[in-house]
Write a protein that holds these residues in place. Sequence first.
Motif, mmCIF file in Angstrom:
data_model
loop_
_atom_site.group_PDB
_atom_site.id
_atom_site.type_symbol
_atom_site.label_atom_id
_atom_site.label_comp_id
_atom_site.label_asym_id
_atom_site.label_seq_id
_atom_site.Cartn_x
_atom_site.Cartn_y
_atom_site.Cartn_z
ATOM 1 N N ALA A 1 -7.950 4.890 3.758
ATOM 2 C CA ALA A 1 -8.252 4.522 4.264
ATOM 3 C C ALA A 1 -8.295 5.014 5.863
ATOM 4 O O ALA A 1 -8.666 4.551 6.742
ATOM 5 N N THR B 1 2.681 -0.183 4.200
ATOM 6 C CA THR B 1 2.505 1.048 4.509
ATOM 7 C C THR B 1 2.904 1.633 3.524
ATOM 8 O O THR B 1 4.180 1.938 3.391
ATOM 9 N N ASP C 1 2.093 -5.971 2.970
ATOM 10 C CA ASP C 1 0.563 -4.918 2.828
ATOM 11 C C ASP C 1 1.305 -3.739 3.624
ATOM 12 O O ASP C 1 0.870 -3.253 4.247
ATOM 13 N N GLN D 1 -9.549 -1.022 6.588
ATOM 14 C CA GLN D 1 -10.801 -0.855 5.237
ATOM 15 C C GLN D 1 -11.472 0.704 5.703
ATOM 16 O O GLN D 1 -12.176 -0.007 6.845
ATOM 17 N N GLU E 1 -8.341 -4.334 -2.882
ATOM 18 C CA GLU E 1 -8.232 -4.610 -1.806
ATOM 19 C C GLU E 1 -10.245 -4.620 -0.674
ATOM 20 O O GLU E 1 -10.536 -5.827 -0.876
ATOM 21 N N GLY E 2 -10.446 -3.761 -0.705
ATOM 22 C CA GLY E 2 -11.595 -3.575 0.587
ATOM 23 C C GLY E 2 -12.747 -2.909 -0.245
ATOM 24 O O GLY E 2 -14.149 -3.069 0.867
ATOM 25 N N HIS F 1 1.152 -1.471 -0.177
ATOM 26 C CA HIS F 1 -0.240 -0.167 -0.324
ATOM 27 C C HIS F 1 0.762 1.427 -0.399
ATOM 28 O O HIS F 1 0.380 2.002 0.087
ATOM 29 N N SER G 1 -6.962 0.957 -1.046
ATOM 30 C CA SER G 1 -8.126 0.939 0.012
ATOM 31 C C SER G 1 -9.579 1.424 -0.348
ATOM 32 O O SER G 1 -9.407 1.668 -1.400
ATOM 33 N N SER G 2 -10.761 0.842 0.720
ATOM 34 C CA SER G 2 -11.633 1.454 0.363
ATOM 35 C C SER G 2 -11.995 2.926 0.047
ATOM 36 O O SER G 2 -10.904 3.436 0.702
#
Length: 419
Positions: free
Chosen positions: A319, A283, A281, A142, A130-131, A61, A96-97
Amino acid sequence: METLTIVNGDIYTPTHYGQGSIIIQNDTISTITADVLQPAGDVIDASGCLVIPGLIDGLVHGGGGCNSMTGEVEDVATIARAHARNGVTSLVLGISSGSMAQITDALTAIAHIVDEPVVDGAQILGSYVEGKFGSLAKNGAQNAKYITPPNFEEFHTMWAASDGTLKVISVAPENDENFQFIKHLATFKTDAYNNIVIAMGHTNATYEQAMEAIDAGVTRATHTYNGMSGMHHRELGAIEAVLSHPEIHAELIVDEHHVHPFWGSHLIRRKGIHAIGLITDCTELAGVPSEDWQASSTYIPDIDAYRLSNDTISEKDTAFEAGSTEKYIRNNAMWLDVGKPTERLAGATITLIDGVRNVMNWGYSLEEALTMATLTPAQNLGVASSLGSIEIGKIADVVIVDGNLSVQNVILRGKLLKN
């Protein structure tokens, strides 16, 4: 024709080849040999070092201080460069969402770098939504505000924004009525969707729903254990489906915070190295020296964590929207709202070479750890014909490390990465 020769290295393809030399012509591996030869072109002496395939991180991400959701092309390029310096030569960049405007901006920026890779950066194989189509019961970090059931309207909007570079789509199968979304993508993935990979994640599915989803076309499990139903002695869920189904590729976050080594080892033993893909995964702090981010953070002794400055939360960091939550670094992982009822893990801060080292500390060999960080993910992502191993005819993504797996040199698509 440009020629680069690596000599005197202990080669792992990821299978242990032994002492030898590799000749690279332009961007392709042309020779692998144990014979003593007259080096041609530019020469790298790898004496005392290991020569390994470039790592493939299937879900990141961010990195280098940048997040994947900003919609800025230069931020995507910075992420690619940060991971390349740490031996990751290919990656899939997570989405991300967020609002559809935020997601489409991010997908468009990622597509730009997929189509025009930065010379000194990892190759971005595509994006990973993903989310967006996850479960509210398992949203984790998320943003629940933007999560929706799988639907064709939003998917096709995302697909168009990605210009066909959307590589992985993750869904909560229990929200896909009669699995029609999964079945459609599985049926037309070759003809219409550039061999998109269908994953299940952020899911509260029952064991039966998860198994049906795999049979319908799911081939990948999003960060196994995390955001996933199961692990109860009387009620089975998605985790048990991943463990029991031989065809599902299981992502495994290997920072030792998201998954305890006990359960990480159990997953590997149960499924085998050819069904596990090591991921971070991670950041935006991946690849950022701790002294850099600590300089702008506040250490909170009572919770033994660093609270990151709000300046690090961009307006498009969906996110972790500014004002709605707080980011912390604790035990080398990113957390949200530490000490509050909403406390939860938000991502790793490692790069994948650290994860390989962790897995070796669990008792696995370098061959085994590398297979899960190179060839196995390449196979699931459909790129093993050109990536994922040191093999004649494949793209020359090669990393030279010392005995502690510290990166010494990176060869990206046949070119030596300059420090």
